[in-house]
Write an enzyme that holds these catalytic residues in place. Structure first.
Site, PDB file in Angstrom:
ATOM      1  CB  SER A 126     -41.077 -15.523  44.698  1.00  0.00           C
ATOM      2  OG  SER A 126     -39.681 -15.740  44.748  1.00  0.00           O
ATOM      3  CE1 TYR A 139     -41.295 -16.115  39.307  1.00  0.00           C
ATOM      4  CE2 TYR A 139     -39.661 -15.456  40.930  1.00  0.00           C
ATOM      5  CZ  TYR A 139     -40.699 -16.276  40.543  1.00  0.00           C
ATOM      6  OH  TYR A 139     -41.145 -17.264  41.390  1.00  0.00           O
TER       7      TYR A 139
END
Length: 232
Positions: A126, A139
């Site tokens: 990400s 995350y």
């Protein structure tokens, strides 16, 4: 994103195996792909489970001369934000690592030995690892781990000419992001150089390229595809 990848690769001639924990979603994806003339199979898979991943790998290898490409796209992203570092519970932290980090490793651990020499693996991280999103520490940490994992795997699998690269999408519209507040979507679009929201089909061509022989001398690399939101 996973469906977009499967559809693009299928259109280019790949036989696709979909590993998905949601049986209804996976069956629907298989149906749509087959209706488009794509050779697709769905295997219900929990990537955090060693036994489930091993069963998926066995099915994926049936009737072929080796696996040519792996896209380690599965992960946990739904409704994970909103907590500061000291508000995340150990249980939620551990689940995040079990799915995003352990799950990616288990997937490649099971499929890597079944791959043909000269194959290609794409991991999905990400772009948040570059700009440090707040209230997403677990995350972002899990996605940061995948960059290091990619580099080490590239070295370990390089002797078999298997390439391993890491793709960093930006905030992408889809099932995993459907509950994100509109204000965040607006902010992201405004700060993206190309000034629009990212769609799954903004990524599928990059995945197809990295799996193809056109990228035969690219390995161990990290590529952000986020419309210029982050630069590295």
């Amino acid at each position: 994103m996973g469906f977009a990848f499967a559809e693009r690769l299928g259109r280019e001639g790949a036989s696709v195996v979909i590993a998905e924990i949601d049986s209804a979603l996976g069956a629907e994806a298989e149906k749509k792909l087959k209706a488009a003339g794509i050779d697709a199979r769905f295997v219900q898979t929990d990537i955090s489970s060693e036994a489930s991943v091993a069963a998926m790998a066995k099915i994926a290898a049936q009737g072929c001369d080796g696996i040519h490409g792996v896209v380690a796209n599965a992960g946990w992203a739904n409704n994970v934000g909103g907590k500061l570092y000291n508000e995340i519970t150990p249980e939620v932290w551990d689940h995040m690592m079990a799915v995003n980090v352990r799950g990616t490793w288990l997937t490649i651990r099971a499929l890597g030995p079944l791959m043909r020499n000269g194959g290609s693996i794409v991991t999905l991280s990400s772009d948040t690892i570059y700009w440090g999103a707040t209230k997403l520490l677990h995350y972002v940490t899990s996605k940061s781990a995948l960059v290091g994992m990619t580099r080490s795997l590239a070295r370990e699998l390089g002797e078999r000419m298997i390439r391993v690269n890491c793709l960093l999408p930006g905030l992408t519209m889809g099932e995993a992001t459907k509950d994100i507040p509109q204000a965040r979507w607006n902010d992201y679009a405004e700060r993206t150089i190309l000034n629009r929201m990212q769609q799954p089909d903004d990524l599928d061509g990059v995945v197809a390229f990295l799996l193809s022989d056109d990228a035969k001398f690219i390995t161990g690399q990290t590529l952000a595809v986020d419309g210029g939101f982050s630069m590295h």
